[in-house]
Design a protein around this motif. Structure first.
Motif, PDB file in Angstrom:
ATOM      1  N   ARG A 187       0.867  -1.179   0.000  1.00  0.00           N
ATOM      2  CA  ARG A 187       0.000   0.000   0.000  1.00  0.00           C
ATOM      3  C   ARG A 187       0.901   1.226   0.000  1.00  0.00           C
ATOM      4  NH1 ARG A 187      -3.880   1.310   5.017  1.00  0.00           N
ATOM      5  NH2 ARG A 187      -1.862   1.799   5.932  1.00  0.00           N
ATOM      6  N   PHE A 188       0.613   2.155  -0.903  1.00  0.00           N
ATOM      7  CA  PHE A 188       1.397   3.385  -0.981  1.00  0.00           C
ATOM      8  C   PHE A 188       0.898   4.396   0.047  1.00  0.00           C
ATOM      9  CE2 PHE A 188       1.584   1.848  -5.463  1.00  0.00           C
ATOM     10  CZ  PHE A 188       2.931   1.561  -5.489  1.00  0.00           C
ATOM     11  N   LYS A 189       1.811   5.221   0.507  1.00  0.00           N
ATOM     12  CA  LYS A 189       1.430   6.295   1.416  1.00  0.00           C
ATOM     13  C   LYS A 189       0.504   7.267   0.703  1.00  0.00           C
ATOM     14  CE  LYS A 189       5.641   6.241   4.170  1.00  0.00           C
ATOM     15  NZ  LYS A 189       6.808   7.015   4.626  1.00  0.00           N
ATOM     16  N   LEU A 190      -0.402   7.882   1.463  1.00  0.00           N
ATOM     17  CA  LEU A 190      -1.262   8.908   0.883  1.00  0.00           C
ATOM     18  C   LEU A 190      -0.402  10.022   0.311  1.00  0.00           C
ATOM     19  CD1 LEU A 190      -4.152   9.262   3.502  1.00  0.00           C
ATOM     20  CD2 LEU A 190      -4.263   8.238   1.234  1.00  0.00           C
ATOM     21  N   GLY A 191      -0.803  10.514  -0.846  1.00  0.00           N
ATOM     22  CA  GLY A 191      -0.074  11.615  -1.464  1.00  0.00           C
ATOM     23  C   GLY A 191       1.107  11.191  -2.314  1.00  0.00           C
ATOM     24  N   THR A 192       1.332   9.878  -2.463  1.00  0.00           N
ATOM     25  CA  THR A 192       2.431   9.432  -3.323  1.00  0.00           C
ATOM     26  C   THR A 192       2.121   9.838  -4.763  1.00  0.00           C
ATOM     27  OG1 THR A 192       2.868   7.532  -1.890  1.00  0.00           O
ATOM     28  CG2 THR A 192       3.738   7.434  -4.134  1.00  0.00           C
ATOM     29  N   PRO A 193       3.005  10.580  -5.408  1.00  0.00           N
ATOM     30  CA  PRO A 193       2.756  11.015  -6.789  1.00  0.00           C
ATOM     31  C   PRO A 193       2.562   9.823  -7.729  1.00  0.00           C
ATOM     32  CG  PRO A 193       4.636  12.193  -5.857  1.00  0.00           C
ATOM     33  CD  PRO A 193       4.272  11.099  -4.885  1.00  0.00           C
ATOM     34  N   TYR A 194       1.707  10.022  -8.735  1.00  0.00           N
ATOM     35  CA  TYR A 194       1.408   8.933  -9.663  1.00  0.00           C
ATOM     36  C   TYR A 194       2.647   8.439 -10.400  1.00  0.00           C
ATOM     37  CZ  TYR A 194      -3.654   9.046  -9.068  1.00  0.00           C
ATOM     38  OH  TYR A 194      -4.911   8.946  -8.564  1.00  0.00           O
ATOM     39  N   ASP A 195       3.589   9.328 -10.722  1.00  0.00           N
ATOM     40  CA  ASP A 195       4.771   8.862 -11.444  1.00  0.00           C
ATOM     41  C   ASP A 195       5.589   7.886 -10.598  1.00  0.00           C
ATOM     42  OD1 ASP A 195       5.522  10.999  -9.766  1.00  0.00           O
ATOM     43  OD2 ASP A 195       7.201  11.561 -11.047  1.00  0.00           O
ATOM     44  N   LEU A 196       5.626   8.088  -9.289  1.00  0.00           N
ATOM     45  CA  LEU A 196       6.326   7.137  -8.417  1.00  0.00           C
ATOM     46  C   LEU A 196       5.550   5.827  -8.295  1.00  0.00           C
ATOM     47  CD1 LEU A 196       7.612   9.475  -5.554  1.00  0.00           C
ATOM     48  CD2 LEU A 196       8.856   8.593  -7.534  1.00  0.00           C
ATOM     49  N   GLN A 197       4.230   5.924  -8.296  1.00  0.00           N
ATOM     50  CA  GLN A 197       3.408   4.714  -8.247  1.00  0.00           C
ATOM     51  C   GLN A 197       3.609   3.888  -9.515  1.00  0.00           C
ATOM     52  OE1 GLN A 197      -0.705   5.370  -7.135  1.00  0.00           O
ATOM     53  NE2 GLN A 197      -0.129   7.114  -5.865  1.00  0.00           N
ATOM     54  N   VAL A 198       3.613   4.555 -10.657  1.00  0.00           N
ATOM     55  CA  VAL A 198       3.811   3.864 -11.931  1.00  0.00           C
ATOM     56  C   VAL A 198       5.185   3.193 -11.958  1.00  0.00           C
ATOM     57  CG1 VAL A 198       4.139   4.214 -14.421  1.00  0.00           C
ATOM     58  CG2 VAL A 198       2.209   5.297 -13.239  1.00  0.00           C
ATOM     59  N   ALA A 199       6.196   3.893 -11.484  1.00  0.00           N
ATOM     60  CA  ALA A 199       7.550   3.329 -11.468  1.00  0.00           C
ATOM     61  C   ALA A 199       7.606   2.076 -10.590  1.00  0.00           C
ATOM     62  CB  ALA A 199       8.552   4.376 -10.978  1.00  0.00           C
ATOM     63  N   ARG A 200       6.931   2.110  -9.444  1.00  0.00           N
ATOM     64  CA  ARG A 200       6.945   0.952  -8.538  1.00  0.00           C
ATOM     65  C   ARG A 200       6.175  -0.220  -9.144  1.00  0.00           C
ATOM     66  NH1 ARG A 200       9.192  -2.659  -5.927  1.00  0.00           N
ATOM     67  NH2 ARG A 200       8.109  -3.467  -4.111  1.00  0.00           N
ATOM     68  N   VAL A 201       5.025   0.051  -9.749  1.00  0.00           N
ATOM     69  CA  VAL A 201       4.251  -1.021 -10.380  1.00  0.00           C
ATOM     70  C   VAL A 201       5.052  -1.633 -11.527  1.00  0.00           C
ATOM     71  CG1 VAL A 201       2.166  -1.543 -11.724  1.00  0.00           C
ATOM     72  CG2 VAL A 201       2.000  -0.133  -9.661  1.00  0.00           C
ATOM     73  N   ARG A 202       5.759  -0.813 -12.270  1.00  0.00           N
ATOM     74  CA  ARG A 202       6.615  -1.332 -13.351  1.00  0.00           C
ATOM     75  C   ARG A 202       7.706  -2.234 -12.772  1.00  0.00           C
ATOM     76  NH1 ARG A 202      11.332  -0.278 -16.164  1.00  0.00           N
ATOM     77  NH2 ARG A 202      11.187  -0.669 -18.389  1.00  0.00           N
ATOM     78  N   GLN A 203       8.304  -1.800 -11.680  1.00  0.00           N
ATOM     79  CA  GLN A 203       9.352  -2.584 -11.021  1.00  0.00           C
ATOM     80  C   GLN A 203       8.819  -3.954 -10.586  1.00  0.00           C
ATOM     81  OE1 GLN A 203      10.649  -0.975  -7.211  1.00  0.00           O
ATOM     82  NE2 GLN A 203      12.776  -1.284  -7.820  1.00  0.00           N
ATOM     83  N   ILE A 204       7.635  -3.963 -10.006  1.00  0.00           N
ATOM     84  CA  ILE A 204       7.014  -5.216  -9.572  1.00  0.00           C
ATOM     85  C   ILE A 204       6.710  -6.093 -10.785  1.00  0.00           C
ATOM     86  CG2 ILE A 204       4.944  -6.218  -8.512  1.00  0.00           C
ATOM     87  CD1 ILE A 204       4.911  -3.674  -6.693  1.00  0.00           C
TER      88      ILE A 204
END
Length: 72
Positions: free
Chosen positions: A42-59
């Motif tokens: 679960r990502f912290k509230l307020g995590t920018p979408y570009d960081l979320q996309v990068a993490r999902v890509r990594q996974i």
């Protein structure tokens, strides 16, 4: 088993909702189809979408034969 797929589920949160990522792998246990959760995040509230996309890509790159499912 080369045809085993990992299913990556992503629930994108809004400003006040968390984004969650899960990875499940199908398994056959005593002739019963099951899904094993191999990762949950679960990502912290307020995590920018570009960081979320990068993490999902990594996974996605870390698992075999991924199928990405996004709930927006």
């Amino acid at each position: 088993m080369t045809d085993v797929r990992h299913y990556i589920g992503v629930d994108l949160g809004q400003a006040q909702d968390y984004t969650a990522v899960s990875v499940v792998r199908p398994a056959l246990v005593e002739r019963i189809d099951q899904y094993h959760v191999v990762h949950l995040e679960r990502f912290k509230l307020g995590t920018p979408y570009d960081l979320q996309v990068a993490r999902v890509r990594q996974i996605t790159l870390a698992v075999d034969n991924p199928v990405l499912i996004i709930d927006r």
